[in-house]
Write a protein that holds these residues in place. Structure first.
Motif, mmCIF file in Angstrom:
data_model
loop_
_atom_site.group_PDB
_atom_site.id
_atom_site.type_symbol
_atom_site.label_atom_id
_atom_site.label_comp_id
_atom_site.label_asym_id
_atom_site.label_seq_id
_atom_site.Cartn_x
_atom_site.Cartn_y
_atom_site.Cartn_z
ATOM 1 N N LYS A 329 34.633 17.644 40.796
ATOM 2 C CA LYS A 329 36.082 17.827 40.860
ATOM 3 C C LYS A 329 36.429 19.223 40.393
ATOM 4 C CE LYS A 329 38.885 15.836 37.884
ATOM 5 N NZ LYS A 329 39.689 14.810 37.175
ATOM 6 N N ILE A 330 37.294 19.881 41.175
ATOM 7 C CA ILE A 330 37.763 21.217 40.807
ATOM 8 C C ILE A 330 39.278 21.233 40.900
ATOM 9 C CG2 ILE A 330 37.429 22.073 43.170
ATOM 10 C CD1 ILE A 330 36.754 24.817 41.850
ATOM 11 N N THR A 331 39.917 21.699 39.831
ATOM 12 C CA THR A 331 41.372 21.733 39.732
ATOM 13 C C THR A 331 41.810 23.156 39.463
ATOM 14 O OG1 THR A 331 41.397 19.487 38.827
ATOM 15 C CG2 THR A 331 43.376 20.807 38.513
ATOM 16 N N ASN A 332 42.826 23.613 40.181
ATOM 17 C CA ASN A 332 43.319 24.977 39.972
ATOM 18 C C ASN A 332 44.831 24.993 39.987
ATOM 19 O OD1 ASN A 332 42.729 24.708 43.089
ATOM 20 N ND2 ASN A 332 44.336 26.277 42.890
ATOM 21 N N LEU A 345 44.556 20.792 55.556
ATOM 22 C CA LEU A 345 43.793 21.881 54.951
ATOM 23 C C LEU A 345 42.295 21.737 55.192
ATOM 24 C CD1 LEU A 345 45.648 22.252 51.512
ATOM 25 C CD2 LEU A 345 45.964 23.592 53.599
ATOM 26 N N PHE A 346 41.847 20.523 55.549
ATOM 27 C CA PHE A 346 40.424 20.320 55.817
ATOM 28 C C PHE A 346 40.055 20.626 57.269
ATOM 29 C CE2 PHE A 346 41.049 17.737 52.016
ATOM 30 C CZ PHE A 346 39.915 18.058 51.277
ATOM 31 N N GLU A 347 41.027 21.075 58.071
ATOM 32 C CA GLU A 347 40.732 21.474 59.445
ATOM 33 C C GLU A 347 40.470 22.971 59.496
ATOM 34 O OE1 GLU A 347 43.674 20.264 62.194
ATOM 35 O OE2 GLU A 347 43.604 18.129 61.622
ATOM 36 N N SER A 378 26.816 12.285 53.318
ATOM 37 C CA SER A 378 27.416 10.951 53.197
ATOM 38 C C SER A 378 28.393 10.882 52.023
ATOM 39 C CB SER A 378 26.330 9.878 53.039
ATOM 40 O OG SER A 378 25.453 9.880 54.136
ATOM 41 N N ALA A 379 28.980 12.015 51.694
ATOM 42 C CA ALA A 379 29.963 12.071 50.615
ATOM 43 C C ALA A 379 31.363 12.147 51.218
ATOM 44 C CB ALA A 379 29.708 13.275 49.714
ATOM 45 N N GLU A 380 32.358 12.039 50.355
ATOM 46 C CA GLU A 380 33.749 12.058 50.804
ATOM 47 C C GLU A 380 34.514 13.111 50.015
ATOM 48 O OE1 GLU A 380 37.610 9.071 51.336
ATOM 49 O OE2 GLU A 380 35.887 8.477 50.116
ATOM 50 N N ALA A 381 35.164 14.016 50.756
ATOM 51 C CA ALA A 381 35.971 15.069 50.146
ATOM 52 C C ALA A 381 37.446 14.709 50.284
ATOM 53 C CB ALA A 381 35.689 16.412 50.806
ATOM 54 N N THR A 382 38.144 14.665 49.159
ATOM 55 C CA THR A 382 39.579 14.367 49.151
ATOM 56 C C THR A 382 40.297 15.415 48.308
ATOM 57 O OG1 THR A 382 39.286 12.876 47.255
ATOM 58 C CG2 THR A 382 39.211 11.892 49.458
ATOM 59 N N ALA A 383 41.609 15.489 48.487
ATOM 60 C CA ALA A 383 42.407 16.453 47.734
ATOM 61 C C ALA A 383 43.797 15.895 47.512
ATOM 62 C CB ALA A 383 42.478 17.787 48.479
ATOM 63 N N HIS A 384 44.431 16.358 46.459
ATOM 64 C CA HIS A 384 45.827 16.004 46.190
ATOM 65 C C HIS A 384 46.481 17.141 45.417
ATOM 66 C CE1 HIS A 384 45.184 15.166 41.889
ATOM 67 N NE2 HIS A 384 44.024 14.645 42.255
ATOM 68 N N PRO A 385 47.781 17.360 45.644
ATOM 69 C CA PRO A 385 48.470 18.450 44.944
ATOM 70 C C PRO A 385 48.693 18.128 43.479
ATOM 71 C CG PRO A 385 49.996 17.210 46.310
ATOM 72 C CD PRO A 385 48.635 16.657 46.603
ATOM 73 N N ASN A 386 48.723 19.181 42.679
ATOM 74 C CA ASN A 386 48.957 19.019 41.247
ATOM 75 C C ASN A 386 50.444 19.204 40.923
ATOM 76 O OD1 ASN A 386 46.150 18.823 40.854
ATOM 77 N ND2 ASN A 386 45.980 21.064 40.706
ATOM 78 N N VAL A 393 40.572 19.097 44.225
ATOM 79 C CA VAL A 393 39.660 18.653 45.277
ATOM 80 C C VAL A 393 38.533 17.873 44.612
ATOM 81 C CG1 VAL A 393 38.145 19.324 47.174
ATOM 82 C CG2 VAL A 393 40.220 20.648 46.696
ATOM 83 N N ARG A 394 38.206 16.725 45.189
ATOM 84 C CA ARG A 394 37.165 15.868 44.634
ATOM 85 C C ARG A 394 36.157 15.521 45.732
ATOM 86 N NH1 ARG A 394 36.208 10.257 43.686
ATOM 87 N NH2 ARG A 394 35.269 9.867 41.627
ATOM 88 N N VAL A 395 34.882 15.689 45.430
ATOM 89 C CA VAL A 395 33.794 15.337 46.341
ATOM 90 C C VAL A 395 32.977 14.238 45.670
ATOM 91 C CG1 VAL A 395 31.789 16.129 47.641
ATOM 92 C CG2 VAL A 395 33.735 17.674 47.281
ATOM 93 N N ALA A 396 33.042 13.032 46.239
ATOM 94 C CA ALA A 396 32.380 11.877 45.640
ATOM 95 C C ALA A 396 31.131 11.540 46.459
ATOM 96 C CB ALA A 396 33.323 10.678 45.606
#
Length: 403
Positions: A329-332, A345-347, A378-386, A393-396
């Motif tokens: 997880k990375i937060t900025n 944003l993932f496109e 086989s991981a999942e990348a998701t994001a949400h605004p702060n 952004v989180r990569v599980a």
């Protein structure tokens, strides 16, 4: 020799199956009725004849000779005496009962066979109609599949039918068309955006070469040369990003255990000076995590996330990189990101703001590369605004890929 149409027509197969089952059921029913009637017919006729025959003694009865009765038993032939005593009554009852039973069974068998033949014809017709009704959705799906092309991918089956297997098949086919249309649209946008991104630096280079290099002033020549080198470097980074995106989209060719926690720590150390020069605080909270995958691609994944967090930030901002459990997880901090814009944003080539062609702006491939590498593992990348601005952004990674 089997007809050429038989193995190719599912409707014929279903008609033969349904019609055969119905005819078989009808034949079994006719046979059962015949056996049941035959089993109890003699006793029923015997009782009826005995009840209808007078039991009191009576004089001998003679019948006038009639040619039609010459084949009857001697005791029942015309002109012969009939003794209605007990013994004679039994013989009369038996002969009448046998004759009535044979006539009844013969008639029953004839009528049953005629009814069975009519039932068989009706069964085949109904089976043909029913098979057509059952296979109608399949015909609709087939016609739609033959008609579809890149020009009309928006069409759908939209089968109007009650819930069932074929309705589920048609809905599944429509869902597949939705995904294909989305992929084709994404590929078309990608090609158009890539062509635009590659054409822009070429236009800048040509303009600089035609206009700037025509000036004999050495200072202008040096300035134009620096501009050309800058544009060439941007083009090189764009091409490298496209190649990396293509490689990650193809999946992994090999897997090996990767100390993902140590890798993230190394990448964070590489970008520490860049973050410091921009007035940003880069904090890490990394715990051990081993992932089966490609170390080069996983390194690009972390680099793109950290580079994006640095690029899209503001002075005195903060970046937090953490690896905990099975997730990175990375937060900025940074500008406010609308929630409805996050999925786009993932496109590829998608940016929060319009491109300004400023130095270090990037090609808009960062998060698309992250998502592609995550899918390859086989991981999942998701994001949400702060709240207040910025993005998380989180990569599980799934449990089976992590130790």
């Amino acid at each position: 020799m089997r007809g050429a149409w038989l193995p190719r027509s599912e409707r014929v197969r279903l008609t033969a199956l349904y019609g055969g089952l119905l005819v078989l059921a009808g034949a079994m029913l006719v046979g059962l009725v015949y056996l049941l009637v035959r089993q109890g017919l003699y006793s029923s006729l015997s009782t009826a004849v005995t009840t209808a025959t007078p039991r009191s003694p009576a004089p001998m009865v003679t019948r006038s000779p009639t040619p039609a009765h010459t084949s009857a038993p001697a005791s029942l032939r015309p002109g012969y005496p009939v003794d209605l005593a007990d013994g004679g009554l039994y013989r009369v009852t038996k002969h009448i009962t046998d004759a009535a039973e044979q006539a009844t069974l013969s008639r029953l068998l004839t009528v049953s066979l005629v009814a069975l033949l009519a039932f068989a014809i009706i069964s085949v017709v109904l089976a043909w109609w029913m098979a057509g009704r059952v296979l109608h959705p399949v015909s609709v799906i087939t016609r739609t599949a033959r008609r579809l092309s890149a020009a009309n991918l928006h069409e759908r089956i939209a089968l109007d039918a009650p819930p069932g297997e074929l309705k589920h098949l048609a809905d599944t086919f429509d869902g597949m068309l939705d995904r294909i249309e989305h992929l084709v649209s994404a590929q078309q946008r990608f090609a158009a955006n890539a062509a635009h991104e590659l054409r822009t630096p070429l236009a800048v280079q040509r303009a600089a070469a035609e206009i700037g290099l025509a000036d004999p002033d050495p200072a202008n020549v040096r300035r134009i040369r620096g501009k050309l080198m800058e544009v060439a470097e941007d083009s090189e980074q764009l091409i490298e990003g496209l190649l990396l995106l293509s490689v990650s989209d193809q999946g992994l060719q090999r897997r090996e255990p990767v100390a993902f926690g140590d890798l993230a720590e190394t990448v964070a150390a590489e970008y520490a000076d860049d973050a410091w020069r921009r007035g940003l605080t880069l904090a890490t909270d990394i715990r051990p995590l081993t992932v089966d995958g490609d170390p080069v691609l996983l390194s690009h994944l972390v680099r793109n996330l950290v580079a994006n967090a640095i690029r899209h930030n503001h002075a005195d901002g903060r970046i937090t990189l953490s690896v905990d459990g099975r997730a990175l997880k990375i937060t900025n901090t940074g500008p406010v990101v609308p929630a409805e814009s996050v999925p786009y944003l993932f496109e590829p080539f998608r940016r929060l703001e319009a491109r300004r062609h400023a130095p270090g702006e990037g090609a808009g491939l960062g998060l698309s590369i992250v998502a592609s590498i995550a899918r390859a593992h086989s991981a999942e990348a998701t994001a949400h605004p702060n709240p207040g601005g910025g993005l998380t952004v989180r990569v599980a990674f799934p449990a089976r890929l992590a130790e």
